[in-house]
Design an enzyme around this catalytic site. Structure first.
Site, short mmCIF file in Angstrom:
data_model
loop_
_atom_site.label_atom_id
_atom_site.label_comp_id
_atom_site.label_asym_id
_atom_site.label_seq_id
_atom_site.Cartn_x
_atom_site.Cartn_y
_atom_site.Cartn_z
N LYS A 15 6.33 -7.45 -5.04
CA LYS A 15 4.92 -7.10 -5.27
C LYS A 15 4.28 -7.90 -6.39
CE LYS A 15 4.53 -2.28 -3.98
NZ LYS A 15 4.37 -0.95 -4.59
N HIS B 150 4.93 10.75 -9.78
CA HIS B 150 6.35 10.55 -9.45
C HIS B 150 7.18 11.73 -9.96
CE1 HIS B 150 5.36 5.99 -9.69
NE2 HIS B 150 5.58 6.27 -8.42
N ARG C 271 0.37 10.81 -1.00
CA ARG C 271 -0.76 11.35 -1.76
C ARG C 271 -1.96 11.60 -0.88
NH1 ARG C 271 -0.31 6.31 -5.70
NH2 ARG C 271 -0.14 5.49 -3.60
N SER D 246 0.61 3.81 -10.11
CA SER D 246 1.06 2.96 -11.21
C SER D 246 0.06 1.84 -11.46
CB SER D 246 2.43 2.37 -10.89
OG SER D 246 3.37 3.39 -10.67
O1 PNS Z 1 7.11 2.42 -4.97
P1 PNS Z 1 7.06 1.53 -3.78
O2 PNS Z 1 6.83 0.12 -4.22
O3 PNS Z 1 6.10 2.00 -2.73
O4 PNS Z 1 8.55 1.56 -3.11
C1 PNS Z 1 8.85 0.77 -1.99
C2 PNS Z 1 10.36 0.81 -1.69
C3 PNS Z 1 11.17 0.42 -2.90
C4 PNS Z 1 10.75 2.22 -1.28
C5 PNS Z 1 10.61 -0.15 -0.49
O5 PNS Z 1 10.04 -1.38 -0.78
C6 PNS Z 1 12.09 -0.36 -0.19
O6 PNS Z 1 12.78 0.54 0.21
N1 PNS Z 1 12.57 -1.61 -0.37
C7 PNS Z 1 13.95 -1.97 -0.13
C8 PNS Z 1 14.06 -2.96 1.03
C9 PNS Z 1 14.20 -2.26 2.36
O7 PNS Z 1 15.08 -1.44 2.56
N2 PNS Z 1 13.34 -2.61 3.32
C10 PNS Z 1 13.37 -2.05 4.65
C11 PNS Z 1 12.56 -0.76 4.77
S1 PNS Z 1 10.95 -1.10 5.29
#
Ligand code: PNS
Length: 171
Positions: free
Chosen positions: A44, A20, A94, A132
């Site tokens: 999650k 990150h 990645r 993570s």
């Molecule tokens: O680190 P991660 O868990 O892969 O991050 C995922 C994240 C936070 C980027 C994604 O879950 C997110 O943007 N969630 C907010 C809800 C949202 O906007 N959903 C619509 C887009 S698919």
């Protein structure tokens, strides 16, 4: 006159890793201001670290950057981005296996806000296997993860260690 570009680097960051941090460093080089944004209502499963802990760890790990701030958000990313005046979302990729999920998310975000661009950045090769979820699992089993996460995360992980217990939460 050049326009200032503000971008969001969103994620769960449970916990932040050097992968990150590598993406943050790369992103901070190409935008004027980067907001690292922790999702508060992650679906999650139970995270290992509270949102406040993740915020503190990210603040500590990014304090050397003059143009990076840390925030939290709930709900839709596009709405948070709009409220922040951000033009772009940065996501790290990645491996090819990340691509499908990231592509879907980028397209959904484009549908929700056609003005918001998603920029994909590749972290350094040495972090391609770092997640993570793996960090938590390996640490709980006694493995040395100190070169894969910022020092503040190593310290915080020690406070969470429960010998023999499964680690809750996914990446
Ligand atoms: O680190 P991660 O868990 O892969 O991050 C995922 C994240 C936070 C980027 C994604 O879950 C997110 O943007 N969630 C907010 C809800 C949202 O906007 N959903 C619509 C887009 S698919």
């Amino acid at each position: 006159m050049s326009k200032k570009v503000r971008a969001i680097y969103p994620g769960t960051f449970d916990p932040p890793t050097n992968g990150h941090l590598d993406v943050i460093a790369r992103g901070a080089k190409i935008v004027d201001h980067l907001v690292v944004a922790i999702l508060r209502n992650a679906s999650k499963g139970t995270p290992l670290f509270t949102v406040a802990e993740r915020e503190e760890m990210l603040r500590e790990a990014t304090k050397g950057f003059g143009n990076v701030s840390v925030a939290t958000f709930d709900g839709l990313l596009v709405e948070f981005a709009r409220a922040q005046g951000a033009k772009a979302v940065i996501r790290g990729i990645r491996a090819v296996s990340d691509y499908e999920y990231e592509f879907q998310m980028a397209m959904m975000n484009r549908k929700l806000d056609p003005e918001l661009e998603t920029l994909f950045m590749m972290p350094a090769e040495k972090y391609t296997y770092v997640s993570s979820r793996l960090i938590k699992g390996v640490f709980q089993l006694g493995g040395d993860i100190s070169s894969l996460v910022p020092p503040v995360v190593v310290e915080r992980l020690k406070t969470k260690k429960v010998i023999g217990a499964a680690v809750p939460g996914a990446e």
